[in-house]
Scaffold this active site. Structure first.
Site, short mmCIF file in Angstrom:
data_model
loop_
_atom_site.label_atom_id
_atom_site.label_comp_id
_atom_site.label_asym_id
_atom_site.label_seq_id
_atom_site.Cartn_x
_atom_site.Cartn_y
_atom_site.Cartn_z
N ASP A 1 3.31 -7.58 0.13
CA ASP A 1 2.18 -7.50 1.06
C ASP A 1 1.00 -8.20 0.39
OD1 ASP A 1 0.01 -6.91 2.65
OD2 ASP A 1 0.48 -4.78 2.87
N CYS B 1 -6.09 -2.05 13.40
CA CYS B 1 -7.49 -2.14 12.96
C CYS B 1 -8.42 -1.48 13.99
CB CYS B 1 -7.90 -3.59 12.74
SG CYS B 1 -7.09 -4.31 11.29
N SER C 1 5.63 -2.47 12.42
CA SER C 1 5.59 -3.44 11.30
C SER C 1 6.77 -3.24 10.38
CB SER C 1 4.31 -3.25 10.47
OG SER C 1 3.19 -3.37 11.29
N LYS D 1 4.46 -7.29 14.97
CA LYS D 1 3.65 -7.00 13.79
C LYS D 1 2.20 -7.42 14.06
CE LYS D 1 1.82 -6.86 9.61
NZ LYS D 1 0.43 -7.32 9.35
N HIS E 1 0.82 -1.22 0.00
CA HIS E 1 0.00 0.00 0.00
C HIS E 1 0.85 1.28 0.00
CE1 HIS E 1 -3.14 -2.83 1.10
NE2 HIS E 1 -2.43 -3.20 2.15
N ASN F 1 4.78 -10.92 9.18
CA ASN F 1 3.49 -10.86 9.87
C ASN F 1 3.56 -11.48 11.26
OD1 ASN F 1 0.47 -10.42 9.79
ND2 ASN F 1 0.54 -12.62 10.19
N ASP G 1 -0.10 -4.27 14.72
CA ASP G 1 -0.69 -3.73 13.48
C ASP G 1 -2.07 -4.35 13.25
OD1 ASP G 1 -1.35 -4.18 10.66
OD2 ASP G 1 0.65 -3.60 10.07
N ASN G 2 -2.14 -5.69 13.18
CA ASN G 2 -3.40 -6.35 12.87
C ASN G 2 -4.45 -6.02 13.93
OD1 ASN G 2 -1.23 -7.52 11.52
ND2 ASN G 2 -2.22 -9.50 11.26
N GLU H 1 4.47 -9.20 4.40
CA GLU H 1 3.85 -8.36 5.41
C GLU H 1 2.63 -8.96 6.10
OE1 GLU H 1 4.73 -5.38 6.45
OE2 GLU H 1 2.94 -4.40 7.21
N SER I 1 1.71 -0.31 -5.52
CA SER I 1 0.81 -0.59 -4.40
C SER I 1 0.31 -2.02 -4.54
CB SER I 1 -0.37 0.38 -4.38
OG SER I 1 -1.05 0.24 -3.16
N GLN J 1 10.11 -5.18 8.76
CA GLN J 1 10.36 -5.34 7.32
C GLN J 1 11.81 -4.99 6.98
OE1 GLN J 1 9.09 -6.60 4.76
NE2 GLN J 1 6.87 -6.60 4.91
N HIS K 1 -7.50 -9.15 3.61
CA HIS K 1 -6.63 -8.69 2.53
C HIS K 1 -7.29 -8.65 1.16
CE1 HIS K 1 -2.77 -7.52 0.90
NE2 HIS K 1 -3.03 -8.32 -0.12
N SER L 1 -5.73 1.63 -2.24
CA SER L 1 -5.07 2.01 -0.98
C SER L 1 -4.02 3.12 -1.11
CB SER L 1 -4.40 0.77 -0.37
OG SER L 1 -3.38 0.29 -1.23
N HIS M 1 -3.72 2.20 8.86
CA HIS M 1 -3.33 2.33 10.27
C HIS M 1 -2.49 3.59 10.49
CE1 HIS M 1 -4.74 -1.66 10.36
NE2 HIS M 1 -3.60 -2.33 10.42
P1 NAI Z 1 -6.15 -14.72 11.66
O1 NAI Z 1 -5.86 -16.03 11.05
O2 NAI Z 1 -5.53 -14.34 12.96
O3 NAI Z 1 -7.73 -14.53 11.86
C1 NAI Z 1 -8.70 -14.93 10.95
C2 NAI Z 1 -9.83 -15.59 11.76
O4 NAI Z 1 -10.95 -15.83 10.93
C3 NAI Z 1 -9.42 -16.95 12.36
O5 NAI Z 1 -9.60 -16.94 13.75
C4 NAI Z 1 -10.34 -17.94 11.66
O6 NAI Z 1 -10.70 -19.01 12.50
C5 NAI Z 1 -11.53 -17.07 11.30
N1 NAI Z 1 -12.34 -17.57 10.18
C6 NAI Z 1 -11.92 -18.19 9.04
N2 NAI Z 1 -12.97 -18.48 8.25
C7 NAI Z 1 -14.07 -18.05 8.90
C8 NAI Z 1 -15.46 -18.06 8.59
N3 NAI Z 1 -15.91 -18.58 7.45
N4 NAI Z 1 -16.32 -17.51 9.48
C9 NAI Z 1 -15.88 -16.97 10.64
N5 NAI Z 1 -14.57 -16.93 10.98
C10 NAI Z 1 -13.68 -17.46 10.13
O7 NAI Z 1 -5.77 -13.64 10.55
P2 NAI Z 1 -5.58 -12.06 10.80
O8 NAI Z 1 -4.16 -11.78 11.07
O9 NAI Z 1 -6.63 -11.60 11.71
O10 NAI Z 1 -5.85 -11.52 9.30
C11 NAI Z 1 -7.13 -11.59 8.71
C12 NAI Z 1 -7.06 -10.94 7.32
O11 NAI Z 1 -6.78 -9.55 7.44
C13 NAI Z 1 -5.96 -11.48 6.42
O12 NAI Z 1 -6.43 -11.47 5.09
C14 NAI Z 1 -4.85 -10.47 6.58
O13 NAI Z 1 -3.95 -10.51 5.51
C15 NAI Z 1 -5.63 -9.20 6.66
N6 NAI Z 1 -5.02 -8.04 7.32
C16 NAI Z 1 -5.57 -6.81 7.01
C17 NAI Z 1 -5.10 -5.66 7.59
C18 NAI Z 1 -5.68 -4.35 7.23
O14 NAI Z 1 -5.11 -3.32 7.61
N7 NAI Z 1 -6.77 -4.28 6.54
C19 NAI Z 1 -3.99 -5.70 8.57
C20 NAI Z 1 -3.52 -7.04 8.87
C21 NAI Z 1 -4.04 -8.15 8.26
#
Ligand code: NAI
Length: 461
Positions: A128, A227, A390, A218, A53, A213, A222-223, A188, A76, A394, A332, A81, A382
């Protein structure tokens, strides 16, 4: 090369620079690395393709890599983003950058392709979500005669496969050459890390990878805390809706889900959570959230996906939602919500990255960022402080791959705990944290060195 960039408006550079200067005061980890390594230039000779991003915070990351001696080209990793003033400031500084907020999918892959165009070719990737890695590996497989670009099934696939075809025709053998030249990737985010572990499982990872990650400093910051600030920011900028009193369903209670639920709850929403993992479901319940089934809660006001999974909000769910329900994703990729199934409905664009969609029963949905991560599409992602943690990881990962890459196999690694603790340590002063010290006897009693690491590998924070 003159004008080796694609940005919305280079005249935004001055505004970008002012915000960059402010961000630097909030990114102590990155600034400390510049102080510590600026003279030694440990990244000298590295040519880094960045796919992340293109925000103000990323601009501070890019300038840190450059200060440490790297040559950098940037795209990006998401079509919505980019902060155009950040991209302009980076372009003005002489770093080639290819990123416009609202670029098309075709442009996304074309810009990524351009970010590989170093005269002597790149040798590192900073990714990322894994698109830069995917581009090269898929292209190399196509060049090896594998039938990987023949039948695209989604809009995304159409775009990447068209770009691969174009590059293969223009420069035969290019992908294989790139693949063989890359010495490593640092990744990332959760979704990109999943892709890397899959590649290892299939025996298809051609270079070492560092999973940024899963540094504690991180994903647990960050996550989660990122958020916590940026989810509600995105919903407010998009809709100006009153959050207090509304019912919000957060799908997934991993790190992003925990931050997202806290974000909505902090704004006064009544938050419900869905989970498939009993541990995370129990955590949500004990944090005070009702853990529910989506199908039984389609009368809520706000729906947010955080799972990194696909088809979590499906068309049959959206058909049952009430008039003016808000639907968004902070995971993501945009496949968490079946946006493609809405394409034949009536869309009214309200403003950039906000659409109202009429369902067959006459109810309207407000869809944020067409289902792409709304904290970056509808707001600015963020805050700098958490991104500093984070991105400090990196930079350390890039330094490790560049200087000690030979010590690694083609597998996925996590930075050692002493570096994780170092990243945290670099962020304490800025917020006035005072650390206590262990004396020698106490340290021996709990079995650690007085200067750390303070926890065993299996500790979960
Ligand atoms: P995580 O693996 O810690 O959490 C995902 C959760 O979703 C797990 O607990 C899993 O059991 C649950 N899950 C999976 N399928 C499901 C379903 N059908 N119904 C209900 N729950 C379900 O992953 P994390 O780190 O929380 O990341 C989640 C996503 O967010 C990833 O795609 C990651 O790349 C992205 N992300 C986005 C950020 C942003 O700023 N927008 C920042 C960091 C990560």
């Amino acid at each position: 090369m003159a004008n080796d960039y694609i940005v919305k408006d280079i005249a935004l550079a001055e505004f970008g620079r002012k915000e960059l200067n402010i961000a630097e005061t909030e990114m102590p980890g990155l600034m400390a690395l510049r102080d510590e390594y600026g003279e030694a230039k440990p990244l000298k000779g590295s040519r880094i393709v960045g796919s992340l991003h293109m925000t103000i915070q990323t601009a501070v990351l890019i300038e840190t890599l450059v200060a440490l001696g790297a040559d950098v080209r940037w795209a990006s990793c998401n079509i919505f983003s980019t902060q155009d003033h950040a991209a302009a400031a980076i372009a003005e500084s002489g770093v080639p950058v290819f990123a416009i907020k609202g670029q098309s999918l075709e442009e996304h892959w074309d810009y990524l392709d351009k970010s590989f165009m170093f005269d002597e070719g790149p040798n590192l990737i900073l990714d990322d979500g894994g698109d830069a890695t995917l581009y090269i590996l898929l292209g190399a497989r196509a060049e090896a005669g594998e039938d990987v670009i023949a039948v695209p099934t989604s809009e995304e696939e159409v775009a990447i496969k068209a770009q691969i075809k174009k590059r293969m025709e223009a420069s035969p053998g290019w992908f294989t050459k790139m693949r063989d030249q890359i010495q490593g990737v640092s990744e990332e985010t959760t979704t990109g890390v999943h892709r890397l572990y899959d590649l290892v499982k299939q025996g298809q990872l051609p270079f070492p990878a560092i999973n940024v990650n899963d540094s504690v400093t991180k994903s647990k910051f960050d996550n989660k805390y990122g958020c916590k600030e940026s989810l509600v920011d995105g919903i407010r900028r998009a809709t100006d809706t009153m959050m207090a009193g509304k019912v919000a369903v957060v799908m997934g209670y991993g790190d992003v889900g925990k931050g997202s639920a806290a974000s909505l709850s902090g704004a006064g929403a009544r938050v419900k959570v869905t989970e498939v993992d009993p541990i995370c479901a129990l955590q949500a319940a004990m944090d005070g959230y009702e853990v529910v089934i989506l199908e039984e809660n389609l009368d809520a006001d706000i729906f947010i996906t955080t799972t990194g999974n696909k088809d979590v909000i499906r068309i049959e769910h959206m058909r049952e939602m009430k008039d003016m329900a808000i639907v968004g994703n902070i995971g993501h990729f945009d496949n968490e919500i079946q946006v493609a199934a809405l394409k034949n409905h009536k869309w009214t664009n309200i403003k950039e990255q906000v659409d109202m969609i009429e369902m067959p029963n006459g109810n309207r949905l407000i869809l944020l960022s067409e289902g792409r991560l709304l904290n970056l599409g509808n707001a600015t992602g963020h805050p700098s402080f958490v991104m500093s943690a984070s991105f400090t990881n990196q930079v350390l990962a890039q330094m490790e791959l560049w200087n000690n890459g030979d010590n690694y196999k083609n597998e996925v690694y996590i930075l050692p705990k002493h570096l994780d603790e170092k990243v945290a340590r670099l962020h304490l002063d800025r917020i006035g944290v005072k650390l206590s010290k262990l004396d020698a006897e106490q340290a021996a009693y709990i079995g650690v060195a007085p200067e750390g690491p303070f926890k065993p590998e299996h500790y979960r924070y």
